[in-house]
Every structure is written in C-alpha cells, then in structure tokens.
Design an enzyme around this catalytic site. Structure first.
Site, short mmCIF file in Angstrom:
data_model
loop_
_atom_site.label_atom_id
_atom_site.label_comp_id
_atom_site.label_asym_id
_atom_site.label_seq_id
_atom_site.Cartn_x
_atom_site.Cartn_y
_atom_site.Cartn_z
N ARG A 1 -0.29 -0.62 -4.61
CA ARG A 1 -1.59 0.05 -4.67
C ARG A 1 -1.33 1.52 -4.38
O ARG A 1 -0.66 1.85 -3.38
CB ARG A 1 -2.51 -0.56 -3.61
CG ARG A 1 -3.93 -0.07 -3.67
CD ARG A 1 -4.74 -0.59 -2.49
NE ARG A 1 -4.69 0.34 -1.38
CZ ARG A 1 -5.67 0.51 -0.49
NH1 ARG A 1 -6.78 -0.22 -0.58
NH2 ARG A 1 -5.55 1.36 0.50
N ASP B 1 -6.93 -5.36 9.05
CA ASP B 1 -8.06 -5.86 9.85
C ASP B 1 -8.31 -7.35 9.65
O ASP B 1 -9.22 -7.91 10.25
CB ASP B 1 -9.33 -5.04 9.62
CG ASP B 1 -9.69 -4.86 8.15
OD1 ASP B 1 -9.07 -3.99 7.50
OD2 ASP B 1 -10.57 -5.58 7.67
N ARG C 1 -11.55 -10.95 -4.65
CA ARG C 1 -10.79 -10.36 -3.56
C ARG C 1 -11.27 -10.78 -2.17
O ARG C 1 -10.97 -10.12 -1.18
CB ARG C 1 -10.90 -8.82 -3.65
CG ARG C 1 -10.39 -8.20 -4.93
CD ARG C 1 -9.32 -7.16 -4.66
NE ARG C 1 -8.39 -7.65 -3.69
CZ ARG C 1 -8.12 -7.04 -2.53
NH1 ARG C 1 -8.69 -5.90 -2.22
NH2 ARG C 1 -7.27 -7.56 -1.68
N GLU D 1 -9.97 -1.53 -8.43
CA GLU D 1 -10.69 -2.34 -7.44
C GLU D 1 -11.96 -1.63 -7.00
O GLU D 1 -11.95 -0.41 -6.79
CB GLU D 1 -9.76 -2.54 -6.24
CG GLU D 1 -10.40 -3.31 -5.10
CD GLU D 1 -9.47 -3.39 -3.90
OE1 GLU D 1 -8.26 -3.17 -4.04
OE2 GLU D 1 -9.99 -3.66 -2.80
N HIS E 1 -12.80 2.01 -3.97
CA HIS E 1 -13.55 1.83 -2.72
C HIS E 1 -15.03 2.17 -2.86
O HIS E 1 -15.59 2.93 -2.07
CB HIS E 1 -12.89 2.59 -1.56
CG HIS E 1 -12.82 1.76 -0.31
ND1 HIS E 1 -13.74 1.88 0.69
CD2 HIS E 1 -11.96 0.80 0.07
CE1 HIS E 1 -13.43 1.02 1.65
NE2 HIS E 1 -12.36 0.34 1.29
N ASP F 1 -7.56 1.44 -5.66
CA ASP F 1 -8.82 1.03 -5.03
C ASP F 1 -9.77 2.21 -5.03
O ASP F 1 -9.52 3.22 -4.37
CB ASP F 1 -8.51 0.57 -3.59
CG ASP F 1 -9.69 -0.13 -2.93
OD1 ASP F 1 -10.82 -0.03 -3.47
OD2 ASP F 1 -9.48 -0.78 -1.89
N GLU G 1 -2.61 -9.40 -1.32
CA GLU G 1 -2.50 -8.07 -0.70
C GLU G 1 -1.72 -8.16 0.62
O GLU G 1 -1.93 -9.08 1.40
CB GLU G 1 -3.90 -7.50 -0.42
CG GLU G 1 -3.86 -6.10 0.18
CD GLU G 1 -5.25 -5.54 0.48
OE1 GLU G 1 -6.20 -6.33 0.64
OE2 GLU G 1 -5.36 -4.31 0.55
N TYR H 1 -9.98 8.21 1.07
CA TYR H 1 -9.72 6.79 1.32
C TYR H 1 -8.25 6.45 1.05
O TYR H 1 -7.70 6.79 0.00
CB TYR H 1 -10.62 5.89 0.45
CG TYR H 1 -10.20 4.47 0.65
CD1 TYR H 1 -10.51 3.83 1.85
CD2 TYR H 1 -9.40 3.82 -0.27
CE1 TYR H 1 -10.05 2.56 2.11
CE2 TYR H 1 -8.93 2.54 -0.02
CZ TYR H 1 -9.26 1.92 1.18
OH TYR H 1 -8.78 0.67 1.44
N GLU I 1 -14.07 -7.93 -1.65
CA GLU I 1 -13.64 -7.95 -0.24
C GLU I 1 -14.82 -7.87 0.72
O GLU I 1 -14.69 -8.27 1.88
CB GLU I 1 -12.63 -6.83 0.03
CG GLU I 1 -13.23 -5.43 -0.01
CD GLU I 1 -12.21 -4.34 0.27
OE1 GLU I 1 -11.08 -4.43 -0.25
OE2 GLU I 1 -12.55 -3.39 1.00
N HIS J 1 0.84 -1.20 0.00
CA HIS J 1 0.00 0.00 0.00
C HIS J 1 0.88 1.25 0.00
O HIS J 1 1.57 1.53 0.98
CB HIS J 1 -0.87 0.05 1.25
CG HIS J 1 -2.06 -0.86 1.20
ND1 HIS J 1 -3.20 -0.62 1.93
CD2 HIS J 1 -2.30 -1.97 0.49
CE1 HIS J 1 -4.08 -1.58 1.68
NE2 HIS J 1 -3.55 -2.42 0.82
N TRP K 1 -18.63 4.55 1.43
CA TRP K 1 -17.26 4.77 1.91
C TRP K 1 -16.30 3.86 1.18
O TRP K 1 -16.56 2.71 0.97
CB TRP K 1 -17.16 4.51 3.42
CG TRP K 1 -15.73 4.66 3.86
CD1 TRP K 1 -15.00 5.82 3.96
CD2 TRP K 1 -14.84 3.60 4.24
NE1 TRP K 1 -13.73 5.56 4.35
CE2 TRP K 1 -13.60 4.21 4.54
CE3 TRP K 1 -14.96 2.22 4.34
CZ2 TRP K 1 -12.47 3.48 4.93
CZ3 TRP K 1 -13.86 1.49 4.73
CH2 TRP K 1 -12.62 2.10 5.04
O1 KDG Z 1 -12.29 -3.00 6.81
C1 KDG Z 1 -12.19 -2.29 5.62
C2 KDG Z 1 -10.80 -2.43 5.03
O2 KDG Z 1 -10.38 -3.77 5.06
C3 KDG Z 1 -10.75 -1.96 3.61
O3 KDG Z 1 -11.01 -0.57 3.59
C4 KDG Z 1 -9.39 -2.24 3.00
O4 KDG Z 1 -10.26 -1.76 0.82
C5 KDG Z 1 -9.43 -2.29 1.51
C6 KDG Z 1 -8.37 -3.06 0.84
O5 KDG Z 1 -8.43 -3.18 -0.37
O6 KDG Z 1 -7.49 -3.57 1.55
MG MG Z 2 -10.25 -2.65 -1.14
#
Ligand code: KDG
Ligand code: MG
Length: 405
Positions: free
Chosen positions: A147, A319, A286, A239, A215, A213, A342, A159, A265, A122, A405
């Site tokens: 990324r 997370d 993902r 993404e 998002h 991303d 990732e 983001y 995701e 990242h 978000w």
């Molecule tokens: O809990 C949300 C995150 O895991 C997310 O925002 C991370 O988009 C994300 C990514 O691609 O890792």
């Molecule tokens: Mg993502």
C-alpha cells in the site's frame, strides 16, 4: 463447558487495546479483541457493564446462540461499539471451542484451503523518494503487494504518512487530550497522485502490486477522476475512494474505470453490504473480525461476497490486536473467498503482552498450530502498560471546515 468468568482488560503496549478474557469451568482461557480506535473505553464499558454480567454460567460451546442473544437480544443492533463487543465474545468462544477440540481454529472453519496467506504491507513517504525507499524496504521483507501513501506538496501532513523522518512507522492515533488536526486539499491530491504512480511503476515494473487508500476523502466524481487517472498504472485496488454511506456513489466510479475497488473497514455487519455486494460495486470486502461481529459475523460477509466473486481483504492495521489478526488468519486459511490480508506490522513492546504463534516471512503468513486462535494474553504484563488517552486525527479544509478523515 461453561463460562466461569469474564474480564475486560484495557492496556497500552505501544497503543491501546481492549481484550476480553473468558475462563471456563474446565480450566480453559479464551481471548477476544474489542478495540475501537480512539473510543476504547466506550467498548470496555459496553462489555463490562452490559455483557460480562450475562456470560457466567452460559454454555461456552453455544457460539451462534450467544451471538444472536447479544445481537437480537439487545434490541439495539449493529454499530461499531456493539459489534466490537460481540466480536470479542465470539472470538473468545471460538478460541475455547477450538482449544477444547485440540485443534487450531482454521480446522473448525473447514480446514486448510491454501498453503499460505499473501499479505500487503504499508509503505509511506513524505515525498516520492522517501516512499520509494519504503517500498524497497518492504520488498526486501518479501512483500509482493504494498500500500503506497505519500505526502502531498503544500500540505504539512496527510493520511498514512509520518510527519517527521524520525518516525519509522505511521500510527494514526496520537496520545494526548485533543486530536491532532490535519489539513486537506483535494485538488493538490488529485494533481499529484498520477505522477507518483507513474514513478513507482517506472521504478518497480509491472509485477509489484500497488494499493492505495484514499481514506474516504473524495466526492463520487472526484473518485471517478482519480480512478481514471491511475488506470494506466494498474493499481491492485483503490480503497475507500468515497465515504461508503452513499453506496450508489460506487456505481459512478465503476462507470468511469476498471480499477478494482475495496471498502468496508468501517462497516460492522453483512447488512452494510446489502447493495455493494449483489450489485457488484466493489471487488474486495475489508471488514475486520474485531469490528464486524467476530468470526461468526465475518464469515457471513465472506459467504455473501463469494456468491459474486468478491474477495476478502481483512482489515489488519495496528489497532486490531494480535488476537483479531490471528482470528483473521484462521479465516484466511480456510475461506475460499480469500483475496489478500493487510499487515501493518506492530511495534514493540506489544509482544510482551500478546504471545502469537502465527509466522510471517517472505511476504506471507502461516497460522500457527496451537489449539484455538493461537494467541496467549499475559494479564500481568498488560498491567505494566496502562491505558493512555489517544485520538484519531481530525481533518479540515483550508477554510477550517471539517472534512472526512
Ligand atoms: O482506526 C483507523 C485505522 O484502522 C485506519 O485508518 C487504517 O485505513 C486504514 C487501513 O486501511 O488500514
Ligand atoms: Mg483503510
């Protein structure tokens, strides 16, 4: 081998994690990750109140039967909380089975299919200069794919980007009683991003793989416009260009661009891909081991994707605990449909609680060779880091209305 006890531990070594610890009558300890960012206590309760009472006495080898028992048997199938709880049981059972066989998990998943696991890191910056420094830093760590997330002129936060230069890494969930609120402007974003990609390509040349991303923030036609405008800079992928509930929207993006698309995701079952995969509307799946029903659930997704030459890019943000990441690395090692992994990189003091055997250097991972998933979870150390309430941000447009978000 019977399950003797099951314990749920919520801890916060830097950020919150939910861990399931299973012990067997022959003295083995298996662990699974059930972390759902910003909703950790809900999944802890699901496990503690509804799943843990069902586990003692069950055959620890019967992974598929336990998976179906918790999935079909609950009647209320799918959903992030249910599937994270099932994932934790599933990964802990695979951990136990592999330990009892004396083998690292990937050996039970078919054995080694590749010599290493390529990862993307990242990079972020509040402006292009900061982003460029961040990409240089990841290149120095050996990453060949990054990324890239950048601040948008006129917006104070966004983001994937730190708010101050004092923060070395971006972490979306913020401890506190209320979520942080961010402000979004699609027009500014769409106008700014092509110049960022142009500058990165000029600086880093054609060989560095650049990922981005979105998002979930764009409408289908906005997503198509973005993909078309970035096409000259050959992104590795875009993404979550648009929220994936309306899966037909990916077709519209496809009609305008050949930029590869990644999503999943927030998905938690192979059922979520019933249109996207067979209609070949995406290029990378993902989903996380932790959120999609564990090793068992994720393999169903990858086997389905492989039929259509769609590849894996297992979710690996901070997370997902090191247990979820390590389980992903075992699948990456064994599964033919691997694409990329990732790696967001954890911050200390996480290693005081999770002791891992995988290694990362020169931009690639190697799974470890400890029997099982390869992560030791220190319950006593976890007690030193109690749960702290934390939320993901909420996003608003300038007029105050809530945006994705
Ligand atoms: O809990 C949300 C995150 O895991 C997310 O925002 C991370 O988009 C994300 C990514 O691609 O890792
Ligand atoms: Mg993502």
């Amino acid at each position: 081998m019977k399950i003797q006890s099951a314990d749920v531990v919520v801890c916060s070594p830097g950020r919150n994690y939910v861990t399931l610890v299973l012990k067997t009558d022959d003295g083995l300890v298996g662990v699974g990750d059930a972390t759902v960012n910003g909703r950790e206590l809900a999944v802890a309760s699901y496990l503690q109140d509804h799943v843990v009472p069902l586990l003692p006495g069950r055959d620890a080898h019967a992974i598929e039967d336990t998976w179906q028992y918790l999935h079909r048997g609950a009647y209320w199938r799918r959903g992030p909380i249910t599937m994270a709880a099932i994932a934790a049981v599933d990964v802990a059972l695979w951990d136990l089975k592999a330990q009892s066989a004396g083998l690292p998990l990937f050996e039970l998943l078919g054995g080694r299919s590749r010599s290493w696991i390529r990862a993307y890191g990242h990079a972020h910056g509040r402006d292009v200069a900061e982003l460029t420094d961040s990409v240089h830093a990841l290149r120095a760590e050996g990453f060949s794919a990054v990324r890239v997330q950048v601040g948008i002129p006129g917006l104070s936060n966004g983001y994937g980007v730190t708010v101050t230069s004092a923060q070395s890494r971006y972490e979306p969930a913020v401890a506190g009683d209320q979520p942080v609120e961010e402000v979004w402007d699609t027009g500014r974003y769409l106008r700014h991003l092509p110049s960022v990609f142009e500058e990165l390509r000029n600086t880093f040349g054609p060989d560095l793989d650049l990922l981005h991303d979105v998002h979930h923030r764009l409408s289908p036609i906005e997503a198509a416009r973005l993909a078309k405008s970035l096409e000259p800079y050959a992104p590795f992928w875009l993404e979550d260009v648009t929220p994936a509930e309306n899966q037909e929207s990916f077709r519209l993006v496809r009609e305008h661009s050949t930029v590869p698309l990644a999503t999943g995701e927030t998905f938690n079952s192979v059922v979520d891909y019933l249109r996207l995969i067979p209609e070949q509307l995406i290029d990378y799946v993902r989903s996380a081991v932790t959120h999609a029903g564990g090793v068992t659930g994720l393999r169903r997704i990858l086997d389905f994707a492989a039929l259509y030459q769609i590849r894996s890019a297992i979710h690996g943000p901070t997370d997902i605990s090191p247990i979820g990441l390590s389980a992903a690395l075992h699948i990456d090692t064994a599964h033919h449909a691997f694409g990329i992994q990732e790696f967001m990189q954890y911050q200390e003091p996480i290693s005081e609680v999770f002791d891992v055997d995988y290694t990362f250097s020169d931009g690639v991972f190697q799974p470890g060779d400890r029997p099982g998933v390869g992560v030791r979870f220190d319950v006593d150390a976890a007690k030193r880091f109690p749960y702290r309430r934390a939320y993901l941000p909420v996003n608003r447009l300038a007029d105050g209305s809530v945006h994705d978000w």
